[in-house]
Design an enzyme around this catalytic site. Structure first.
Site, PDB file in Angstrom:
ATOM      1  CG  HIS A   8      -1.782  -1.224   1.309  1.00  0.00           C
ATOM      2  ND1 HIS A   8      -1.410  -2.323   2.056  1.00  0.00           N
ATOM      3  CD2 HIS A   8      -2.960  -1.538   0.714  1.00  0.00           C
ATOM      4  CE1 HIS A   8      -2.339  -3.260   1.936  1.00  0.00           C
ATOM      5  NE2 HIS A   8      -3.282  -2.818   1.131  1.00  0.00           N
ATOM      6  N   GLY A  24      -6.334  11.598   8.692  1.00  0.00           N
ATOM      7  CA  GLY A  24      -7.142  10.661   7.928  1.00  0.00           C
ATOM      8  C   GLY A  24      -7.283  11.090   6.480  1.00  0.00           C
ATOM      9  NE  ARG A  28      -7.354  17.516   8.727  1.00  0.00           N
ATOM     10  CZ  ARG A  28      -8.256  16.763   9.345  1.00  0.00           C
ATOM     11  NH1 ARG A  28      -7.877  15.708  10.029  1.00  0.00           N
ATOM     12  NH2 ARG A  28      -9.534  17.063   9.280  1.00  0.00           N
ATOM     13  NE  ARG A  47      -5.541  -0.001  -2.547  1.00  0.00           N
ATOM     14  CZ  ARG A  47      -6.287  -0.988  -2.063  1.00  0.00           C
ATOM     15  NH1 ARG A  47      -7.235  -0.728  -1.181  1.00  0.00           N
ATOM     16  NH2 ARG A  47      -6.093  -2.227  -2.449  1.00  0.00           N
ATOM     17  NE  ARG A  91      -7.201   9.682  14.848  1.00  0.00           N
ATOM     18  CZ  ARG A  91      -7.959  10.357  13.987  1.00  0.00           C
ATOM     19  NH1 ARG A  91      -7.491  10.647  12.780  1.00  0.00           N
ATOM     20  NH2 ARG A  91      -9.171  10.759  14.326  1.00  0.00           N
ATOM     21  CB  VAL A  92      -2.775  15.456  13.063  1.00  0.00           C
ATOM     22  CG1 VAL A  92      -1.630  15.744  14.011  1.00  0.00           C
ATOM     23  CG2 VAL A  92      -2.218  15.039  11.705  1.00  0.00           C
ATOM     24  N   GLY A  93      -6.129  14.375  13.742  1.00  0.00           N
ATOM     25  CA  GLY A  93      -7.446  14.190  13.152  1.00  0.00           C
ATOM     26  C   GLY A  93      -8.506  15.035  13.809  1.00  0.00           C
ATOM     27  CB  SER A  94     -11.821  15.855  13.067  1.00  0.00           C
ATOM     28  OG  SER A  94     -12.253  14.789  12.233  1.00  0.00           O
ATOM     29  CD  GLU A 189      -9.798   8.188  17.534  1.00  0.00           C
ATOM     30  OE1 GLU A 189      -9.001   8.408  16.620  1.00  0.00           O
ATOM     31  OE2 GLU A 189      -9.928   7.056  18.046  1.00  0.00           O
ATOM     32  CG  MET A 190     -14.326   6.778  13.616  1.00  0.00           C
ATOM     33  SD  MET A 190     -15.263   6.823  12.067  1.00  0.00           S
ATOM     34  CE  MET A 190     -15.536   5.075  11.792  1.00  0.00           C
ATOM     35  CD  GLU A 191      -9.457   7.206  12.118  1.00  0.00           C
ATOM     36  OE1 GLU A 191     -10.259   7.037  11.184  1.00  0.00           O
ATOM     37  OE2 GLU A 191      -9.560   8.140  12.937  1.00  0.00           O
ATOM     38  CB  SER A 213     -14.538  18.324  13.701  1.00  0.00           C
ATOM     39  OG  SER A 213     -14.999  17.009  13.996  1.00  0.00           O
ATOM     40  CG  ASP A 214     -18.634  16.384  15.349  1.00  0.00           C
ATOM     41  OD1 ASP A 214     -19.432  15.537  15.756  1.00  0.00           O
ATOM     42  OD2 ASP A 214     -17.486  16.088  14.956  1.00  0.00           O
ATOM     43  NE  ARG A 227     -15.129  17.389   8.863  1.00  0.00           N
ATOM     44  CZ  ARG A 227     -16.369  17.703   8.539  1.00  0.00           C
ATOM     45  NH1 ARG A 227     -17.082  18.512   9.314  1.00  0.00           N
ATOM     46  NH2 ARG A 227     -16.923  17.229   7.435  1.00  0.00           N
TER      47      ARG A 227
END
Length: 248
Positions: A8, A24, A28, A47, A91-94, A189-191, A213-214, A227
């Protein structure tokens, strides 16, 4: 070492820095590279998952997207840790807040990550496993947050396998959210949990820093454009953390 290029990631050995920032969203990733890194070079675009390497304050740093969810970050963190010798992934996310004292654009620094995922089953562990951040990364991130004047919170997040949970459709579904809330979990979050587990398994370091973010319980939210482009304090904190970790 995992053979490279990996299934990958098309980068060559040595293309990544010691520390990789991992949003993610591929856009970004590009935003961070174009606005913060000096002389960024695209090292992966398999990808459409864009990965860049450049320098920040004289230190070689990389940024690459993970996509959404634990299976995705599980794949990319595995290949970066084992194929490219990456030592630190941030990880830098929301994230969506579930505590009243946490507001839009605040930072949450995930000391631990609860989860409803079955990701840990692959490790054949007795009982349950508590995914936690690297203390060194956490310590440096808190210092960087202070220096950047960020409003931040340190504690637990919940890494969920679902985005459209049943709580959105039926009142009793809210029980799980209020259960997490009463246990002091800051945000959803999800990760992070999968990232922390992979880091533990391979003797590496990981940290999750998210911008709110929310707000799940009040309905406040940011736009997709915000975002993508406006979470710059989080980006600076993560980059300063990467610089601080270069010789550790």
């Amino acid at each position: 070492m995992f053979p490279t290029p990996t299934p990958h990631i098309s980068a060559k050995p040595g293309d990544f820095g010691k520390t990789v920032l991992m949003p993610g969203d591929p856009l970004r990733s590009r935003f961070i590279a174009e606005n913060f890194l000096e002389n960024p070079v695209l090292v992966n675009n398999v990808r459409g998952v864009q990965g860049y390497t450049g320098t920040y304050k004289g230190v070689k740093v990389s940024v690459m997207a993970s996509g959404m969810g634990m299976p995705a970050i599980g794949i990319y963190s595995h290949e970066l840790f084992n194929g490219y010798g990456v030592e630190n992934i941030i990880r830098v996310g929301s994230a969506g807040a579930i505590q009243e004292h946490i507001h839009l654009y605040d930072l949450v620094i995930a000391q631990g990550a609860c989860t409803d995922s079955n990701f840990a089953a692959q490790f054949h562990l007795p009982g349950t496993f508590a995914p936690i951040a690297s203390w060194e990364l956490l310590k440096q991130a808190v210092k960087a947050a202070e220096e950047n004047g960020a409003v931040y919170h340190v504690g637990n997040v919940n890494s969920s396998d679902v985005f459209y949970g049943d709580h959105a459709l039926v009142p009793e579904g809210l029980d799980s959210l209020y259960g997490l809330k009463k246990m002091g979990v800051m945000a959803l979050e999800m990760e992070a949990a999968a990232l922390y587990m992979n880091a533990a398994r391979y003797g590496k370091r990981a940290l999750c820093i998210c911008t709110i973010s929310d707000h799940i319980l009040t309905g406040e939210e940011t736009t997709s454009q915000q975002r993508q482009n406006s979470f710059t304090t989080m980006m600076k904190v993560a980059l300063d953390t990467a610089v601080a970790m270069e010789n550790k």
